[in-house]
Design an enzyme around this catalytic site. Structure first.
Site, PDB file in Angstrom:
ATOM      1  CG  ASP A 170      -8.266  19.036 -33.903  1.00 25.63           C
ATOM      2  OD1 ASP A 170      -7.042  18.793 -33.963  1.00 25.63           O
ATOM      3  OD2 ASP A 170      -8.824  19.347 -32.843  1.00 25.63           O
ATOM      4  CD  GLU A 397      -8.444  27.369 -29.115  1.00 27.40           C
ATOM      5  OE1 GLU A 397      -9.507  27.951 -28.802  1.00 27.40           O
ATOM      6  OE2 GLU A 397      -8.356  26.134 -29.251  1.00 27.40           O
TER       7      GLU A 397
HETATM    8  C1  9WN Z   1      -8.403  17.770 -29.522  1.00 23.03           C
HETATM    9  C2  9WN Z   1      -5.336  21.645 -27.012  1.00 23.03           C
HETATM   10  C3  9WN Z   1      -5.672  21.067 -28.379  1.00 23.03           C
HETATM   11  C4  9WN Z   1      -4.573  21.326 -29.422  1.00 23.03           C
HETATM   12  C5  9WN Z   1      -5.015  20.969 -30.831  1.00 23.03           C
HETATM   13  C6  9WN Z   1      -6.324  21.683 -31.124  1.00 23.03           C
HETATM   14  C7  9WN Z   1      -7.375  21.309 -30.076  1.00 23.03           C
HETATM   15  C8  9WN Z   1      -8.492  19.269 -29.216  1.00 23.03           C
HETATM   16  C9  9WN Z   1      -9.937  19.731 -29.232  1.00 23.03           C
HETATM   17  O1  9WN Z   1      -6.910  21.663 -28.787  1.00 23.03           O
HETATM   18  O2  9WN Z   1      -7.672  19.937 -30.191  1.00 23.03           O
HETATM   19  O3  9WN Z   1      -7.106  17.319 -29.292  1.00 23.03           O
HETATM   20  O4  9WN Z   1     -10.664  19.368 -28.295  1.00 23.03           O
HETATM   21  O5  9WN Z   1     -10.354  20.434 -30.163  1.00 23.03           O
HETATM   22  O6  9WN Z   1      -6.767  21.393 -32.409  1.00 23.03           O
HETATM   23  O7  9WN Z   1      -4.029  21.327 -31.748  1.00 23.03           O
HETATM   24  O8  9WN Z   1      -3.450  20.576 -29.084  1.00 23.03           O
HETATM   25  O9  9WN Z   1      -4.964  22.981 -27.135  1.00 23.03           O
END
Ligand code: 9WN
Length: 424
Positions: A170, A397
């Site tokens: 992100d 994470e």
């Molecule tokens: C938005 C779920 C997801 C991962 C992504 C990570 C994070 C979400 C967030 O979490 O993104 O999709 O709310 O930050 O960047 O890679 O799939 O683990």
């Protein structure tokens, strides 16, 4: 140590299992995420091949009529405010006509065919009995067709992503340039749920969120249409295109298994591979870089996404990528923990999410890619470092790439899942 670790990793996956699918992390991400589910299936197949199959089946059960696989599938039982932006923000039913499950309208990197093939291989008999691949194959084909058809926004026939969330990385510094053109929504106009469960200094900023929400709302308000207007953020991302190419190779195996013709998938792999090298590879830099669809410019940045094309079979520039991986900017051969961003760059940050920390899923992809191209020594270093970090820090994470200290959510599903696979 290994036996205990395997046990602990399995326990995380069992605890995060919701009956049909697995949440990435209990509090921070209380729904199903697209590329998480693929990595989770790769690990879950070592615990329960049946559950691994269901993980992918439930995700593809939420596929849109146009073939897109949504990046979030919302769990009805989870309170509405638990995650932002929730189902009421995305309003998927207005486009799909399907109220349940509600989903987002964005996508995530297409790693699913790889996961489906690995899941099949864990128990081919069970998979055949359940018709796992026979049912999934047409859905995977439709998913890839959505990407190559509707998302071929720029020149060169590569797939574009239209939101930083679609990259899975992100707040990567690679997106700073194109995002700077997006006017952020004021922080007070929405309420972030993530900061109730995470350290603010390890997450995207409020300004980042203001831009993410603005882009998502605009896409939604245009009915999630991919054209004719090109969204404000539109980039050809090396990670997305590389995973799609590698997924086409997996789809060729799946096609052969279900009695379909693998040839179109081999052709698609070749086409994507050539286009990636032609349009995204920077020889001087030894990396692939994303390309901005609006300007046609290369978004030169030190993102680890530029090394992920190592997963592509037959990649002609693999040697250059291996040299970059072990060079000063990533030092993967020494530490084994791939930083998400160039450690020599001023923007490198050991704690903030995708701006430096090492992630298990990326490490797993690079481990596979390095082995694929014969760099087995470096691959072994990555494998050993990830397993050691999981043993010391738990299934966090992400990790500080310099110290291996854990950051972000605890008991994170894909960290446990890929560790299980690395231990196998
Ligand atoms: C938005 C779920 C997801 C991962 C992504 C990570 C994070 C979400 C967030 O979490 O993104 O999709 O709310 O930050 O960047 O890679 O799939 O683990």
């Amino acid at each position: 140590m290994t036996a205990g670790l395997r046990e602990r990793a399995s326990r995380v996956l069992l605890a995060n299992w919701q009956g049909q699918s697995t949440v990435p992390a209990a509090d921070l991400y209380p729904h199903q995420w697209s590329w998480d589910s693929a990595f989770i299936a790769v690990g879950l197949r070592h615990v329960s091949p049946r559950r691994a199959q269901r993980e992918l089946e439930s995700l593809f059960g939420a596929q849109w009529p146009d073939g897109r696989v949504p990046h979030i599938v919302f769990d009805r039982a989870t309170p509405a405010g638990a995650y932002f932006p929730g189902a009421d923000f995305w309003r998927s039913a207005a486009v799909t006509g399907v109220r349940h499950p509600a989903t987002s309208g964005l996508v995530q990197p297409p790693v699913h065919a790889i996961a489906a093939w690995e899941t099949f291989r864990a128990d081919p008999e069970l998979a055949r009995r359940r018709g796992f691949l026979a049912r999934l194959y047409p859905r995977l084909v439709a998913w890839h067709r959505y990407l190559t058809g509707r998302r071929a926004l720029g020149t060169g026939g590569l797939v574009s992503i239209v939101h930083p969330w679609e990259s899975g990385m992100d707040n990567s510094p690679a997106w700073d340039g194109p995002l700077s053109r997006v006017e952020p929504l004021p922080a007070g106009s929405f309420r972030r749920a993530d900061l109730a469960h995470a350290v603010a200094g390890e997450r995207p900023t409020d300004t980042d969120y203001g831009r993410y929400v603005r882009l998502a709302a605009d896409y939604r308000d245009h009915g999630y249409a991919d054209g004719p207007a090109i969204p404000a953020f539109a980039v050809q991302d090396p990670l997305t295109n590389a995973l799609l190419a590698a997924a086409e190779a997996a789809l060729a195996d799946i096609a052969a298994e279900v009695g379909a013709d693998p040839a179109p998938h081999h052709a698609e792999l070749k086409r994507l591979r050539e286009a990636m090298v032609e349009w995204l590879f920077d020889e001087g830099d030894g990396l692939l870089h994303a390309r901005d669809v609006h300007t046609g410019q290369s978004l030169r940045a030190g993102s680890v996404a530029g090394l992920v094309p190592l997963v592509v079979p037959g990649l002609p520039v693999a040697d250059a990528l291996v040299r970059t991986a072990v060079g000063d900017r990533f030092r993967i051969g020494e530490t084994g923990l791939p930083p998400s961003y160039d450690r020599t760059d001023a923007l490198f940050d050991t704690s903030r999410y995708w701006r430096g920390p090492a992630w298990f899923n990326i490490g797993w992809l690079l481990w596979r890619g390095l082995r694929l191209h014969g760099a087995t020594g470096v691959a072994d270093t990555v494998r050993a470092a990830l397993v050691r970090a999981a043993a010391r820090a738990g299934f966090r994470e992400y990790l500080d790439p310099l110290t291996g200290h854990g950051r972000g959510a605890r008991d994170f599903s894909w960290s446990a899942a890929v560790t299980l696979d690395l231990l196998d």
